[in-house]
Write an enzyme that holds these catalytic residues in place. Structure first.
Site, PDB file in Angstrom:
ATOM      1  N   GLU A  48       0.810  -1.218   0.000  1.00 60.83           N
ATOM      2  CA  GLU A  48       0.000   0.000   0.000  1.00 60.83           C
ATOM      3  C   GLU A  48       0.845   1.271   0.000  1.00 60.83           C
ATOM      4  O   GLU A  48       0.425   2.289   0.514  1.00 60.83           O
ATOM      5  CB  GLU A  48      -0.927   0.053   1.230  1.00 60.83           C
ATOM      6  N   GLU A  67      -6.934  -7.121  -1.151  1.00 63.47           N
ATOM      7  CA  GLU A  67      -7.606  -7.007   0.141  1.00 63.47           C
ATOM      8  C   GLU A  67      -9.027  -6.550  -0.065  1.00 63.47           C
ATOM      9  O   GLU A  67      -9.271  -5.407  -0.398  1.00 63.47           O
ATOM     10  CB  GLU A  67      -6.909  -5.977   1.049  1.00 63.47           C
TER      11      GLU A  67
HETATM   12  C1  LIG Z   1      -6.488   2.427   2.302  1.00 64.64           C
HETATM   13  C2  LIG Z   1      -7.596   2.431   1.354  1.00 64.64           C
HETATM   14  O1  LIG Z   1      -7.472   2.127   0.198  1.00 64.64           O
HETATM   15  N1  LIG Z   1      -8.761   2.781   1.844  1.00 64.64           N
HETATM   16  C3  LIG Z   1      -9.949   2.835   1.023  1.00 64.64           C
HETATM   17  C4  LIG Z   1     -10.768   1.620   1.248  1.00 64.64           C
HETATM   18  O2  LIG Z   1     -11.954   1.642   0.571  1.00 64.64           O
HETATM   19  C5  LIG Z   1     -12.766   2.700   1.005  1.00 64.64           C
HETATM   20  C6  LIG Z   1     -14.084   2.513   0.329  1.00 64.64           C
HETATM   21  O3  LIG Z   1     -13.891   2.142  -0.991  1.00 64.64           O
HETATM   22  C7  LIG Z   1     -12.078   4.020   0.694  1.00 64.64           C
HETATM   23  O4  LIG Z   1     -12.873   5.079   1.143  1.00 64.64           O
HETATM   24  C8  LIG Z   1     -10.743   4.050   1.404  1.00 64.64           C
HETATM   25  O5  LIG Z   1     -10.011   5.188   1.090  1.00 64.64           O
END
Ligand SMILES: CC(=O)N[C@H]1CO[C@H](CO)[C@@H](O)[C@@H]1O
Ligand SMILES: *[C@@H]1O[C@H](CO)[C@@H](O)[C@H](O)[C@H]1NC(C)=O
Ligand SMILES: *[C@@H]1O[C@H](CO)[C@@H](O)[C@H](O)[C@H]1NC(C)=O
Ligand SMILES: *[C@@H]1O[C@H](CO)[C@@H](O)[C@H](O)[C@H]1NC(C)=O
Ligand SMILES: *[C@@H]1O[C@H](CO)[C@@H](O)[C@H](O)[C@H]1NC(C)=O
Ligand SMILES: *[C@@H]1O[C@H](CO)[C@@H](O)[C@H](O)[C@H]1NC(C)=O
Ligand SMILES: *[C@@H]1O[C@H](CO)[C@@H](O)[C@H](O)[C@H]1NC(C)=O
Ligand SMILES: *[C@@H]1O[C@H](CO)[C@@H](O)[C@H](O)[C@H]1NC(C)=O
Length: 824
Positions: A186, A255
């Site tokens: 990430e 994920e």
């Molecule tokens: C870390 C990340 O990617 N968070 C995202 C996860 O998904 C939600 C909903 O789609 C996003 O709002 C987050 O930013």
């Protein structure tokens, strides 16, 4: 945070690689293109789930992996946790539940594939994101950027893990289970602030990884600029609109958050089975190739492994398998049915021509996959509206697509699955005393934490500054004492205010041995009145961490503890004395930790029995108990305790904090599966302790006498502490005509002992406890179910008119059967 992924697959070095020719016979080549992961020439979609090996015990692994397999997964994924393996630099631990090699061997024994996420940054709500604190304490180091010191350490650890995996022949290229490996994690979400150095770091990561020659592709998650040698992948609650950065890469979702994690003081998150299934079906509707549930089994943050700050000990995650390894129904079963429907179409999905058509003003999308091999078809029919819609597919039939759902149509003309129609049982799992056990009051001994030295200002080392906590403790303990002395030159006592600027998470302040106050939070200024006596006064500040930060740009650099302060005294005339550059004395950890008070065999505590001291901070408690009967998972109910740490037979259960409750407001009882899920939706447990029950794995227990030891930091009462089991008590089924209702008491430990309700027709209600007779009900509803299920661990009922002996004209268009039964 749960990590997202960037996938990077390498095609280059597939097949046999140098050292592994001995395993040639079983070696599998892993390749990919935009529509499949290709293993030994076989084109596949991959259904994977995360199970982190240190969040359960070795004894639990096989069962968890088996339940994942039965749930229709073909792959298990885990991070590697650097700080668990290398607590001190170059001192490694790969034993017990840190034996990741054995974990992957069990994955292979079950016939599943593995995904190895080396990171070595893990995030994962794990302490410090998986980084060892000694790494932070190396001078001049900068994490996750173009810094030679960091890169050297990262490479050393990555190479060590890869070599161990190679030695055990774990990569598919050697005949092992691992089909993909991940480097970094990430990074794309945070890399902006790292600038150019971040960009060159990503390139370096890819090169370093590829040079490891593992013979299977590498991935990177959430990394849109991943070099072409690795596959970039997506993380999130939905990934249907994600596109990999190379048209040749498969669309991978590393994920998919099955629920959410819990923090101390917060409510319980819940993601519905309907919405989770919707997100997965949408992903495969739009050319998805690999998806991984984060988490499939969350487990427990034993010891001091939870991240933070303030991540709870339970890492249940509302995952398909609960913290104890029980099936979380209906989520587990509803996904199992989805996996079966997807796998039936695997051959079509992985080599086909795809066409999407819109209906109902675009709310409904029909995606038709037509096999390039034999013209066979598979369709996805999705509805993103908040209302159900009718769709006429002409010669392929008419369909009603419920709100916010996806139907899978075999041959494009037969609905085999709909994400909003849950045709599996719901299980209510309760914590209770085992039927064979009698309630017992535990008998307690106690020992005060020896605080005499720190309260007298006597520590282990000194500095004329307020040290950052990680720098001082190397994270060997949550606790750090900061002590100094102040002279009151007058002849009388003096009222002052003690002010401490604090960087988190829990601060206790003592003046001359008396606690003047405590406070917890992220960063705050502590301010309390204190009385200085004439002469020398001792100020002792105890700082406790509750999980180190694990996410965000430069998260590793955030200060912990009193870290520079200032610490000030303000007198009644508003004169401020800054004590920050006083001589401070330090003590790392509790004396009881040093003296292993938690270890019943070698601890040096002087236990006192009788005259139980309750409500007293800094106290150790000890009791003995018999393990609950049976084989069901065991929990200890710590209601009544404040905050601290628990051990059974010397094994850590993790931190506890049952006195901390969630906000009483915000659980309105309604949980609508429709619409975008966010972690604030469908909350429960308002007003209750964030975590009252703590998992005691069966393998921690023996048949004779067991010892529970608690360290209580803020004051509590152990009188109501008790050991319980988690048992599937009530099960409910809700299934439409034309399907089969399967009921099971969860793992063969109990049998169906009572049918509380059964109705075939148009019953009302949709959940356990809410069923009621509708306008029609087959008279044999009850007897048919009783005959099929009573006295059995599991049963299945063909939900058809014939089963209930009713005429073809009986009931309504879509009759359903609802059942509520008891397991004992
Ligand atoms: C870390 C990340 O990617 N968070 C995202 C996860 O998904 C939600 C909903 O789609 C996003 O709002 C987050 O930013
Ligand atoms: C290594 O890890 C295992 C599993 O967590 C643990 O039981 C053991 O005590 C550790 N060994 C050392 C030397 O720390
Ligand atoms: C798909 O199937 C067709 C027909 O059998 C075959 O020619 C083609 O090579 C296959 N495509 C892939 C990518 O395997
Ligand atoms: C008390 O006296 C000492 C010695 O004279 C001095 O160093 C110190 O600053 C004084 N403390 C206060 C609180 O005034
Ligand atoms: C300190 O403050 C308390 C509470 O306001 C007061 O009762 C006490 O007399 C004060 N003591 C001194 C020495 O000023
Ligand atoms: C001290 O500061 C506080 C807050 O600024 C103020 O309310 C108070 O009047 C001051 N006291 C004296 C004695 O100056
Ligand atoms: C405990 O007792 C049961 C039944 O007597 C036995 O099956 C089990 O192996 C024993 N477990 C241990 C750890 O001794
Ligand atoms: C269920 O019963 C119906 C009607 O008797 C029959 O046609 C069908 O094959 C049965 N299904 C299963 C799975 O046994």
């Amino acid at each position: 945070m749960p990590g997202s992924w960037i996938g990077i697959l390498l095609i280059a070095s597939l097949g046999l690689i140098g050292s592994c020719s001995a395993a040639a016979a079983a070696a599998a080549a892993v390749e990919y293109d935009s529509s499949a992961v290709i293993i030994n020439g076989q084109r596949k979609i991959i259904l994977s789930g995360s199970i982190h090996y240190p969040r359960s015990t070795v004894e639990m692994w096989s069962d968890l992996i088996q339940k994942a397999k039965e749930g229709g997964l073909d792959t298990i994924e885990t991070y590697i946790f650097w700080n668990a393996h290398e607590r001190r630099r170059r001192e490694y631990n790969f034993t017990g539940n840190l034996d990741f090699v054995k974990f992957f061997q069990k994955v292979q024994e079950a016939g599943l594939y593995g995904i190895l996420r080396i990171g070595p940054y893990a995030c994962a709500e794990w302490n410090y994101g998986g980084f060892p604190v000694w790494l932070h304490n190396i001078p001049e180091i900068k994490f996750r950027t173009d810094n030679e010191i960091f890169k050297n350490e990262m490479q050393t650890f990555t190479t060590k893990i890869v070599n161990m995996a190679k030695e055990a022949k774990l990569f598919a290229s050697q005949g092992g289970p691992i089909i993909l490996a991940q480097i970094e994690n990430e990074y794309g979400n945070v890399m902006g602030p790292y600038g150019e150095a971040g960009k060159s770091y990503v390139q370096w990561c890819a090169q370093m990884a590829v040079a490891q020659n593992i013979g299977v592709p590498w991935i990177m998650c959430q990394q849109s600029d991943a070099p072409s040698s690795v596959i970039n992948t997506c993380n999130g609650f939905y990934c249907d609109t994600f596109t990999p950065n190379s048209p040749k890469s498969p669309k991978m979702w590393t994920e998919n958050w099955t629920g959410w994690y819990k923090k101390w003081g917060q409510k319980d998150p819940h993601r519905t089975a309907e919405d989770l299934a919707f997100s997965v079906a949408r992903f495969f509707q739009y050319n998805g190739v690999l998806q991984n549930y984060y988490m499939y089994y969350g487990g427990t943050n034993f010891g001091r492994t939870s991240g933070g700050p303030f991540i709870a000990t339970s890492y249940d995650y509302d995952a398909p398998l609960d913290e104890y390894g029980n099936l979380n129904q209906p989520k587990w079963g509803h996904l199992k049915n989805l996996h079966a429907a997807l796998k039936l179409g695997e051959k079509i999905l992985t080599n086909s021509t795809v066409k999407t058509t819109k209906y109902s003003d675009g709310w409904v999308e029909l995606t038709t996959y037509t096999s390039n091999i034999d013209g066979e078809r598979l369709c996805f029919l999705s509805n993103t509206k908040m209302d159900g819609l009718d769709v006429d597919l002409q010669q392929d039939g008419k369909y009603f697509v419920p709100a916010w759902s996806v139907s899978i149509l075999q041959d494009c003309n037969k609905e085999t699955y709909n994400t909003a129609k849950v045709n599996v049982q719901t299980s209510l799992i309760v914590k209770k005393l085992h039927e064979n056990d009698t309630p017992l009051k535990l008998s307690w001994e106690w020992a005060p934490e020896p605080t005499k030295a720190p309260l007298h200002g006597q520590g282990g080392f000194k500095a004329t500054q307020l040290l950052e906590q990680k720098a001082a403790t190397y994270d060997e303990s949550d606790y750090l004492w900061y002590m100094t002395s102040v002279d009151n030159n007058g002849t009388a006592s003096k009222n002052v205010t003690l002010r401490v600027k604090y960087s988190g998470q829990f601060l206790h302040a003592f003046v001359n041995g008396k606690e003047i106050g405590s406070q917890h939070g992220y960063t705050f200024t502590f301010e309390k009145p204190a009385l200085l006596k004439p002469g020398t006064n001792i100020i002792s500040l105890l700082s406790a961490t509750v999980g180190l930060q694990n996410y965000g740009e430069f998260f590793d650099e955030g200060p912990e503890g009193i870290a520079g302060g200032p610490v000030e005294l303000i007198d009644s005339g508003n004169t401020t004395t800054d004590l920050s550059s006083n001589e401070w004395s330090y003590k790392v950890g509790l004396n009881g930790e040093g003296g292993r008070f938690y270890d019943p065999t070698s601890g040096r505590a002087k236990w006192v029995s009788g005259n139980l001291r309750v409500g007293r901070a800094m106290t150790w408690y000890k009791t003995t108990f018999q393990a609950p009967s049976g084989t069901e998972p065991v929990v200890v109910d710590l209601q009544g305790m404040g905050k601290g740490h628990a051990w059974v037979n010397g094994n850590s259960l993790g931190r506890f904090w049952p006195i901390l409750t969630a906000d009483p407001n915000g659980c309105d009882g309604k949980c609508d599966y429709r619409g975008q899920y966010k972690e604030g939706k469908c909350l429960s447990n308002c007003g209750n302790p964030t975590q009252r029950w703590y998992h005691v794995p069966r393998s921690f227990l023996n048949n004779g006498s067991n010892t529970l030891i608690l360290f209580e930091e803020i004051g509590g009462n152990p009188s109501d502490v008790s050991f319980q089991i988690t048992a599937t008590e009530t099960i409910c089924g809700n299934t439409y005509e034309g399907t089969t209702l399967e009921l099971s008491c969860n793992g063969g430990r109990r049998i169906i002992s009572d049918i509380q309700y059964a109705s075939f027709g148009d019953p009302q209600g949709s959940s356990c406890g809410s069923f009621q007779r509708g306008s029609v009900e087959a008279s044999r509803s009850f007897s048919a179910v009783e005959k099929a299920c009573m006295g059995k661990e599991s049963c299945s009922i063909n939900v058809s008119k014939a089963t209930f002996g009713v005429e073809d004209s009986f009931g309504v268009d879509n009759n359903r059967l609802v059942v509520q039964a008891v397991c004992t």
